[in-house]
Write a protein that holds these residues in place. Structure first.
Motif, PDB file in Angstrom:
ATOM      1  N   LYS A   1       0.842  -1.197   0.000  1.00  0.00           N
ATOM      2  CA  LYS A   1       0.000   0.000   0.000  1.00  0.00           C
ATOM      3  C   LYS A   1       0.876   1.245   0.000  1.00  0.00           C
ATOM      4  O   LYS A   1       1.907   1.289   0.667  1.00  0.00           O
ATOM      5  N   ASP A   2       0.469   2.243  -0.776  1.00  0.00           N
ATOM      6  CA  ASP A   2       1.200   3.507  -0.841  1.00  0.00           C
ATOM      7  C   ASP A   2       0.945   4.286   0.444  1.00  0.00           C
ATOM      8  O   ASP A   2      -0.162   4.744   0.700  1.00  0.00           O
ATOM      9  N   GLU A   3       1.958   4.419   1.263  1.00  0.00           N
ATOM     10  CA  GLU A   3       1.827   5.075   2.570  1.00  0.00           C
ATOM     11  C   GLU A   3       2.212   6.556   2.524  1.00  0.00           C
ATOM     12  O   GLU A   3       2.155   7.242   3.545  1.00  0.00           O
ATOM     13  N   ARG A   4       2.635   7.031   1.370  1.00  0.00           N
ATOM     14  CA  ARG A   4       3.055   8.434   1.283  1.00  0.00           C
ATOM     15  C   ARG A   4       1.871   9.369   1.481  1.00  0.00           C
ATOM     16  O   ARG A   4       0.733   9.027   1.182  1.00  0.00           O
ATOM     17  N   GLU A   5       2.164  10.557   1.975  1.00  0.00           N
ATOM     18  CA  GLU A   5       1.119  11.575   2.108  1.00  0.00           C
ATOM     19  C   GLU A   5       1.221  12.505   0.907  1.00  0.00           C
ATOM     20  O   GLU A   5       2.308  12.897   0.501  1.00  0.00           O
ATOM     21  N   TYR A   6       0.063  12.828   0.370  1.00  0.00           N
ATOM     22  CA  TYR A   6       0.014  13.683  -0.808  1.00  0.00           C
ATOM     23  C   TYR A   6      -0.654  15.003  -0.456  1.00  0.00           C
ATOM     24  O   TYR A   6      -1.426  15.084   0.504  1.00  0.00           O
ATOM     25  N   PRO A   7      -0.383  16.049  -1.237  1.00  0.00           N
ATOM     26  CA  PRO A   7      -0.992  17.350  -0.942  1.00  0.00           C
ATOM     27  C   PRO A   7      -2.503  17.330  -1.153  1.00  0.00           C
ATOM     28  O   PRO A   7      -3.021  16.524  -1.927  1.00  0.00           O
ATOM     29  N   LEU A   8      -3.178  18.220  -0.449  1.00  0.00           N
ATOM     30  CA  LEU A   8      -4.629  18.319  -0.611  1.00  0.00           C
ATOM     31  C   LEU A   8      -5.007  18.963  -1.939  1.00  0.00           C
ATOM     32  O   LEU A   8      -6.077  18.701  -2.475  1.00  0.00           O
ATOM     33  N   VAL A   9      -4.143  19.828  -2.437  1.00  0.00           N
ATOM     34  CA  VAL A   9      -4.390  20.479  -3.734  1.00  0.00           C
ATOM     35  C   VAL A   9      -3.239  20.159  -4.676  1.00  0.00           C
ATOM     36  O   VAL A   9      -2.116  19.896  -4.242  1.00  0.00           O
ATOM     37  N   ILE A  10      -3.548  20.185  -5.942  1.00  0.00           N
ATOM     38  CA  ILE A  10      -2.533  19.942  -6.966  1.00  0.00           C
ATOM     39  C   ILE A  10      -1.973  21.304  -7.357  1.00  0.00           C
ATOM     40  O   ILE A  10      -2.686  22.143  -7.903  1.00  0.00           O
ATOM     41  N   THR A  11      -0.722  21.529  -7.061  1.00  0.00           N
ATOM     42  CA  THR A  11      -0.122  22.836  -7.303  1.00  0.00           C
ATOM     43  C   THR A  11       0.233  23.031  -8.777  1.00  0.00           C
ATOM     44  O   THR A  11       0.341  22.066  -9.546  1.00  0.00           O
ATOM     45  N   ALA A  12       0.435  24.277  -9.117  1.00  0.00           N
ATOM     46  CA  ALA A  12       0.834  24.621 -10.480  1.00  0.00           C
ATOM     47  C   ALA A  12       2.173  23.976 -10.821  1.00  0.00           C
ATOM     48  O   ALA A  12       2.379  23.528 -11.957  1.00  0.00           O
ATOM     49  N   GLU A  13       3.053  23.878  -9.836  1.00  0.00           N
ATOM     50  CA  GLU A  13       4.364  23.274 -10.090  1.00  0.00           C
ATOM     51  C   GLU A  13       4.231  21.802 -10.470  1.00  0.00           C
ATOM     52  O   GLU A  13       4.934  21.328 -11.377  1.00  0.00           O
ATOM     53  N   GLU A  14       3.345  21.073  -9.804  1.00  0.00           N
ATOM     54  CA  GLU A  14       3.152  19.654 -10.119  1.00  0.00           C
ATOM     55  C   GLU A  14       2.525  19.484 -11.504  1.00  0.00           C
ATOM     56  O   GLU A  14       2.897  18.591 -12.258  1.00  0.00           O
ATOM     57  N   LYS A  15       1.581  20.353 -11.846  1.00  0.00           N
ATOM     58  CA  LYS A  15       0.980  20.284 -13.188  1.00  0.00           C
ATOM     59  C   LYS A  15       2.028  20.569 -14.250  1.00  0.00           C
ATOM     60  O   LYS A  15       2.041  19.932 -15.307  1.00  0.00           O
ATOM     61  N   ASP A  16       2.922  21.515 -13.967  1.00  0.00           N
ATOM     62  CA  ASP A  16       3.984  21.826 -14.922  1.00  0.00           C
ATOM     63  C   ASP A  16       4.948  20.658 -15.098  1.00  0.00           C
ATOM     64  O   ASP A  16       5.481  20.444 -16.196  1.00  0.00           O
ATOM     65  N   LYS A  17       5.185  19.877 -14.032  1.00  0.00           N
ATOM     66  CA  LYS A  17       6.038  18.691 -14.171  1.00  0.00           C
ATOM     67  C   LYS A  17       5.425  17.715 -15.170  1.00  0.00           C
ATOM     68  O   LYS A  17       6.135  17.164 -16.020  1.00  0.00           O
ATOM     69  N   VAL A  18       4.121  17.508 -15.065  1.00  0.00           N
ATOM     70  CA  VAL A  18       3.442  16.600 -15.994  1.00  0.00           C
ATOM     71  C   VAL A  18       3.481  17.183 -17.406  1.00  0.00           C
ATOM     72  O   VAL A  18       3.815  16.491 -18.370  1.00  0.00           O
TER      73      VAL A  18
END
Length: 155
Positions: free
Chosen positions: A10-27
């Motif tokens: 199981k993926d135990e990592r914690e993820y942000p509540l919102v998807i930031t502009a920086e993460e969208k730019d990575k994709v």
């Protein structure tokens, strides 16, 4: 003897509540790198370096890209993307971080214009403008409140 299959960990990592502009730019940037000047690309969530969003959030980002007309895609796990012209224009203009920064700048400009306008208004009207700005919970409320004041001043 036959091996017993077990569920992946199981993926135990914690993820942000919102998807930031920086993460969208990575994709966005990774799509362009994988496409390498072509119109198609095969993309896998696990291959995007330093991506700090969940697989589900990644799917949401791809859906946003599709809704904006950047891509068309098929698949789950490995996405087969077809890039549209809009993705190149958007990336050239700086992507999501620049879009967010321009949004913030527009609010700063609006605030400066309101402060300048406040100096030109009568004291009672200036108080009304201050109340609208202070009590607005979002842009829509701010616009509606300011429009009401403008209409009041026009009559």
């Amino acid at each position: 003897m036959r091996q017993i299959r077990t569920a992946p960990p199981k993926d135990e990592r914690e993820y942000p509540l919102v998807i930031t502009a920086e993460e969208k730019d990575k994709v966005l940037n990774y799509i362009l790198v994988v496409a390498n000047g072509k119109r198609t690309a095969k993309l896998n969530y696990k291959d995007i370096p330093d991506l700090r969003i969940s697989k589900e959030q990644y799917e949401i980002v791809l859906e946003e890209f599709k809704n904006r007309g950047f891509i068309d895609y098929k698949g789950y796990g490995i996405e087969h993307l077809t890039l549209n012209f809009e993705i190149f224009n958007f990336a050239e203009k700086g992507g999501f971080t620049v879009e967010r920064d321009l949004y913030t700048i527009n609010f700063d400009v609006l605030e400066l214009q309101l402060k300048r306008l406040e100096k030109e208004l009568s004291p009672t009207t200036a108080i009304k403008v201050n109340n609208v700005v202070a009590n607005a919970k979002n842009v829509t409320e701010l616009v509606i409140g300011l429009k009401a004041i403008i209409e009041m001043l026009g009559t």
